[in-house]
Design a protein around this motif. Structure first.
Motif, PDB file in Angstrom:
ATOM      1  N   ALA A   1      -0.864  46.125  57.878  1.00  0.00           N
ATOM      2  CA  ALA A   1      -1.089  44.919  58.678  1.00  0.00           C
ATOM      3  C   ALA A   1      -2.116  44.014  58.013  1.00  0.00           C
ATOM      4  N   ASP A   2      -3.133  44.622  57.405  1.00  0.00           N
ATOM      5  CA  ASP A   2      -4.133  43.824  56.674  1.00  0.00           C
ATOM      6  C   ASP A   2      -3.488  43.109  55.496  1.00  0.00           C
ATOM      7  N   ARG A   3      -2.566  43.820  54.811  1.00  0.00           N
ATOM      8  CA  ARG A   3      -1.841  43.184  53.710  1.00  0.00           C
ATOM      9  C   ARG A   3      -1.046  41.977  54.207  1.00  0.00           C
ATOM     10  N   ALA A   4      -0.375  42.182  55.339  1.00  0.00           N
ATOM     11  CA  ALA A   4       0.426  41.092  55.890  1.00  0.00           C
ATOM     12  C   ALA A   4      -0.454  39.912  56.290  1.00  0.00           C
ATOM     13  N   ALA A   5      -1.625  40.200  56.868  1.00  0.00           N
ATOM     14  CA  ALA A   5      -2.540  39.129  57.258  1.00  0.00           C
ATOM     15  C   ALA A   5      -3.037  38.367  56.032  1.00  0.00           C
ATOM     16  N   LYS A   6      -3.329  39.107  54.964  1.00  0.00           N
ATOM     17  CA  LYS A   6      -3.771  38.457  53.734  1.00  0.00           C
ATOM     18  C   LYS A   6      -2.648  37.598  53.146  1.00  0.00           C
ATOM     19  N   ALA A   7      -1.405  38.143  53.195  1.00  0.00           N
ATOM     20  CA  ALA A   7      -0.270  37.374  52.688  1.00  0.00           C
ATOM     21  C   ALA A   7      -0.081  36.101  53.502  1.00  0.00           C
ATOM     22  N   GLU A   8      -0.283  36.181  54.803  1.00  0.00           N
ATOM     23  CA  GLU A   8      -0.137  35.004  55.645  1.00  0.00           C
ATOM     24  C   GLU A   8      -1.201  33.960  55.322  1.00  0.00           C
ATOM     25  N   GLU A   9      -2.417  34.435  55.034  1.00  0.00           N
ATOM     26  CA  GLU A   9      -3.472  33.507  54.633  1.00  0.00           C
ATOM     27  C   GLU A   9      -3.089  32.780  53.348  1.00  0.00           C
ATOM     28  N   GLU A  10      -2.529  33.523  52.387  1.00  0.00           N
ATOM     29  CA  GLU A  10      -2.116  32.905  51.134  1.00  0.00           C
ATOM     30  C   GLU A  10      -0.982  31.897  51.364  1.00  0.00           C
ATOM     31  N   LEU A  11      -0.076  32.236  52.297  1.00  0.00           N
ATOM     32  CA  LEU A  11       0.994  31.290  52.625  1.00  0.00           C
ATOM     33  C   LEU A  11       0.419  30.005  53.197  1.00  0.00           C
ATOM     34  N   ASN A  12      -0.544  30.156  54.088  1.00  0.00           N
ATOM     35  CA  ASN A  12      -1.163  28.983  54.704  1.00  0.00           C
ATOM     36  C   ASN A  12      -1.940  28.157  53.693  1.00  0.00           C
ATOM     37  N   SER A  13      -2.341  28.800  52.594  1.00  0.00           N
ATOM     38  CA  SER A  13      -3.079  28.086  51.543  1.00  0.00           C
ATOM     39  C   SER A  13      -2.146  27.421  50.543  1.00  0.00           C
ATOM     40  N   GLY A  14      -0.834  27.584  50.734  1.00  0.00           N
ATOM     41  CA  GLY A  14       0.129  26.928  49.869  1.00  0.00           C
ATOM     42  C   GLY A  14       0.640  27.766  48.726  1.00  0.00           C
ATOM     43  N   ALA A  15       0.382  29.069  48.719  1.00  0.00           N
ATOM     44  CA  ALA A  15       0.856  29.928  47.631  1.00  0.00           C
ATOM     45  C   ALA A  15       2.368  30.059  47.692  1.00  0.00           C
ATOM     46  N   SER A  16       2.981  30.215  46.546  1.00  0.00           N
ATOM     47  CA  SER A  16       4.426  30.372  46.479  1.00  0.00           C
ATOM     48  C   SER A  16       4.813  31.820  46.727  1.00  0.00           C
ATOM     49  N   LEU A  17       6.094  32.048  46.950  1.00  0.00           N
ATOM     50  CA  LEU A  17       6.595  33.405  47.162  1.00  0.00           C
ATOM     51  C   LEU A  17       6.323  34.277  45.948  1.00  0.00           C
ATOM     52  N   ALA A  18       6.553  33.743  44.752  1.00  0.00           N
ATOM     53  CA  ALA A  18       6.323  34.522  43.531  1.00  0.00           C
ATOM     54  C   ALA A  18       4.852  34.885  43.374  1.00  0.00           C
TER      55      ALA A  18
ATOM     56  N   PHE B   1       0.499  41.344  45.185  1.00  0.00           N
ATOM     57  CA  PHE B   1       0.638  42.669  45.797  1.00  0.00           C
ATOM     58  C   PHE B   1       1.446  43.620  44.927  1.00  0.00           C
ATOM     59  N   GLY B   2       1.736  43.204  43.710  1.00  0.00           N
ATOM     60  CA  GLY B   2       2.485  44.061  42.801  1.00  0.00           C
ATOM     61  C   GLY B   2       3.936  44.237  43.199  1.00  0.00           C
ATOM     62  N   LYS B   3       4.508  43.244  43.861  1.00  0.00           N
ATOM     63  CA  LYS B   3       5.903  43.325  44.291  1.00  0.00           C
ATOM     64  C   LYS B   3       6.761  42.371  43.464  1.00  0.00           C
ATOM     65  N   GLU B   4       8.069  42.597  43.516  1.00  0.00           N
ATOM     66  CA  GLU B   4       9.004  41.734  42.819  1.00  0.00           C
ATOM     67  C   GLU B   4       9.808  40.914  43.819  1.00  0.00           C
ATOM     68  N   VAL B   5      10.147  39.714  43.411  1.00  0.00           N
ATOM     69  CA  VAL B   5      10.973  38.850  44.251  1.00  0.00           C
ATOM     70  C   VAL B   5      12.443  39.144  43.957  1.00  0.00           C
ATOM     71  N   ALA B   6      13.194  39.443  45.011  1.00  0.00           N
ATOM     72  CA  ALA B   6      14.627  39.690  44.881  1.00  0.00           C
ATOM     73  C   ALA B   6      15.388  38.526  45.506  1.00  0.00           C
ATOM     74  N   THR B   7      16.646  38.381  45.111  1.00  0.00           N
ATOM     75  CA  THR B   7      17.489  37.312  45.645  1.00  0.00           C
ATOM     76  C   THR B   7      18.811  37.905  46.106  1.00  0.00           C
ATOM     77  N   THR B   8      19.205  37.575  47.313  1.00  0.00           N
ATOM     78  CA  THR B   8      20.468  38.093  47.849  1.00  0.00           C
ATOM     79  C   THR B   8      21.643  37.369  47.209  1.00  0.00           C
ATOM     80  N   ALA B   9      22.814  37.959  47.349  1.00  0.00           N
ATOM     81  CA  ALA B   9      24.044  37.239  47.046  1.00  0.00           C
ATOM     82  C   ALA B   9      24.235  36.169  48.120  1.00  0.00           C
ATOM     83  N   PRO B  10      25.083  35.169  47.888  1.00  0.00           N
ATOM     84  CA  PRO B  10      25.312  34.155  48.929  1.00  0.00           C
ATOM     85  C   PRO B  10      25.736  34.793  50.251  1.00  0.00           C
ATOM     86  N   LEU B  11      25.060  34.374  51.320  1.00  0.00           N
ATOM     87  CA  LEU B  11      25.301  34.942  52.648  1.00  0.00           C
ATOM     88  C   LEU B  11      25.786  33.865  53.604  1.00  0.00           C
TER      89      LEU B  11
END
Length: 642
Positions: free
Chosen positions: A388-405, A411-421
């Motif tokens: 939950a702390d990670r999620a709160a920190k991620a939300e703060e970064e979103l509010n600061s204008g950070a991109s998904l990448a 957080f050491g994660k990779e961005v994945a992309t779905t097939a067209p849905l």
């Protein structure tokens, strides 16, 4: 029951409106609270309809339409407001509001009162207001109202109207029955046999002669764009925040010891008791029976000799027994030894004699015995908090204008992309199914624009978070012309061929009406035609097939004897000539089981008709007027025409 709803059953919102009418009010079926502000140049208090001395304001109508639309979108996420209104929402919602208000006014004028307690009992039965235990929850009630933007006053008013409708209309339908003579006539229809023929003039017979050019096909495509358009589809870019990397977060010895002390009662030993009880009305009577018992084992026999009976109680511990009887009885039972009789002691039902048949004890579990259990619980709690702390920190970064990448990388994660849905979460064409974690956020992703900022939400498993943003958005449009040219060519030829088939059908129809047989008349087409199908079929056999009745047969069973009609086949496939030569009807005895079955089946329909007639009479009695100008203004505002 109501004429308006009968029509709406055939539309995409019909069931919703019907349920809303009879008072099965869920939050999705209620409108938002009445507002006092202006609405697109229309005062919030201006009426769209007057029902007796009550009015339906433009704001109430607008919000009710919005509520119904949002409910319909849950079933069809791609539904537009225009489609919803065209499908019956415009008039259906207002009809619903008018009828409810009219019946409510009529009920009040004739002495029917819906009290707060009755409305309260209805509220308790609404699943949206019930907690995990299945009982009414004030917290769930308040949260649900806030989520939907519904005031408690409006909700109670809506429930009151629904209850008034039930109490007014249902009695008019009780006990209705189909008269035996009418039932016999309907039953005779089941034994009816119709003889005739069906001839098909296929468009394909003329299609090959149609001249086709690319220009014609492109014009045809432009006129039928929606028919050949592929649905909107989009990819979703996402990163999942889960508990990976939190393996080092574990419970400490101090935390385990503290939790053990905090829940000492859970781990302490319990003493259960199996009791045989005898209840007598007075203390002297209890003492007299006790005096006759020379051995505890004789208590049942002594009670039976006096016409009394004993009961057995099994209690897991003191608290369990106290819940079943009283503290005084519990104390007496736990002070007595196994094999003895306690009492007399006063309890809820009189004076109790209690024989202690068995005492069961569970040993206390030590800290060492439950250490692993406590450690696992604390570790899970700590990792959940860390996530939950990670999620709160991620939300703060979103509010600061950070991109998904950027957030994924931090957080050491990779961005994945779905097939067209598609909007319902299914893959487009033969694409790969999306990661299960993505399914929960598909509706939200489709509500975002292509340049929307990333969002964070709980993933589908409820145990992790997902950060997501729209990827490539492909608007609904037809495929390239060259790709669908063969399909366009076929459809255009059938469309034009259908026109020639219709002209040929008119010629055949005229010849049959002049006395020619269908087979002779079909020769006038001047092209090879399929043979005429002769029909000799009973209505009972037709209905008993269990399959959908073909359109030409359905038409034949509504035609007059000796008549001939023309019927268009679906999808421009051609035209059919339906000719009815004879109708053979067998008589049905009054005691035929078919008559009884018909009366049972059609009886409720009479009740429905009575309810409908009563509703229309109530509306006429109360008086209803509509303001078409205000209605149009509301609709224009909703579809963006002003």
């Amino acid at each position: 029951m109501i004429q308006g709803f009968r029509k709406l059953f055939q539309s995409r919102i019909g069931v919703f409106l019907a349920l809303a009418f009879v008072g099965v009010i869920a939050l999705a079926f209620a409108s938002a609270d009445i507002t006092g502000g202006s609405f697109g140049g229309i005062g919030g208090g201006e009426r769209v309809a007057a029902v007796g001395d009550q009015q339906i304001s433009t704001s109430t109508y607008r919000e009710t339409l919005n509520g119904a639309f949002e409910q319909a979108r849950q079933e069809n996420p791609t539904l537009t407001m225009q489609q919803f209104l065209d499908g019956g929402g415009r008039d259906g919602v207002l009809d619903n509001m008018v009828e409810r208000m009219a019946i409510y006014a009529f009920a009040l004028d004739h002495g029917l009162r819906i009290g707060d307690s009755l409305i309260g009992s209805e509220l308790k039965d609404i699943p949206a207001f019930q907690g995990p235990d299945g009982k009414f929850s004030q917290e769930m009630y308040t949260a649900a109202l806030q989520q939907r933007g519904i005031s408690e006053k409006l909700l109670r008013t809506d429930l009151g109207q629904g209850l008034a409708a039930r109490m007014t209309l249902v009695p008019a339908q009780i006990g209705t029955a189909m008269p035996e003579k009418i039932a016999r006539q309907y039953a005779k229809l089941l034994n009816e046999t119709r003889k005739g023929s069906v001839a098909l003039i296929p468009s394909e017979a003329f299609a090959k002669d149609v001249k086709v050019t690319d220009k014609l096909l492109q014009s045809y495509l432009a006129s039928n764009r929606a028919r050949y358009s592929l649905p909107e589809r989009r990819t979703i870019r996402f990163a999942v925040l889960d508990k990976s990397g939190l393996e080092g977060v574990t419970a400490t010895d101090a935390e385990i010891a503290a939790r053990y002390e905090q829940n000492r009662a859970v781990y302490s030993g319990k003493e259960g008791r199996t009791l045989t009880q005898l209840v007598l009305p007075t203390e002297p009577a209890a003492k007299a029976v006790l005096a006759e018992i020379t051995s505890p084992s004789q208590m049942g026999a002594v009670a039976q000799g006096k016409g009394l009976s004993t009961t057995q109680i099994v209690a897991a511990d003191r608290a369990d027994l106290s819940a079943k009887t009283s503290p005084a009885v519990t104390q007496a039972a736990y002070e007595a030894k196994e094999g003895t009789i306690a009492g007399p002691v006063k309890g809820p039902l009189g004076w109790y004699l209690l024989r202690v048949d068995a005492v069961t004890r569970t040993n206390e579990r030590s800290l060492a015995q439950v250490r692993d259990e406590i450690a696992a619980t604390i570790t899970e709690e700590k990792r959940n908090r860390a996530l939950a702390d990670r999620a709160a920190k991620a939300e703060e970064e979103l509010n600061s204008g950070a991109s998904l990448a950027e957030i994924a990388r931090s957080f050491g994660k990779e961005v994945a992309t779905t097939a067209p849905l598609l909007a319902n979460g299914n893959p487009f064409a033969n694409g790969a199914a999306p990661d299960p974690q993505v399914l929960r956020i598909v509706p939200a992703a489709f509500a975002m624009s292509e340049d929307s900022d990333p969002q964070i939400a709980i993933a589908a498993d409820g145990q992790s978070y997902i950060i997501y943003a729209p990827g490539k958005v492909t608007a609904s449009a037809p495929p390239p012309f060259a790709e669908i040219k063969p399909i366009l060519d076929r459809d255009y030829r059938l469309k034009e061929g259908s026109k020639q088939a219709a002209a040929a059908a008119d010629k055949v129809l005229a010849a049959i009406r002049q006395g020619k047989s269908p087979a002779e008349a079909m020769k006038l087409v001047g092209k090879p035609m399929p043979p005429v199908d002769n029909i000799d079929l009973s209505r009972q056999a037709l209905m008993g097939s269990g399959r959908e009745v073909p359109a030409p047969l359905a038409l034949m069973f509504t035609m007059a004897k000796g008549s001939t009609k023309k019927l268009e086949a679906p999808r421009n496939l051609g035209w059919m000539i339906v000719d009815l030569d004879d109708i053979v009807t067998q008589d049905v005895a009054a005691d035929d089981p078919l008559v009884l079955a018909t009366r049972r089946q059609l009886g409720p329909q009479i009740g429905g008709e009575l309810g409908e007639q009563l509703t229309q009479a109530i509306i006429a009695d109360v008086g209803v007027s509509r303001n078409d100008t205000a209605i149009k203004a509301v609709i224009d505002q909703l579809v963006g025409n002003r």
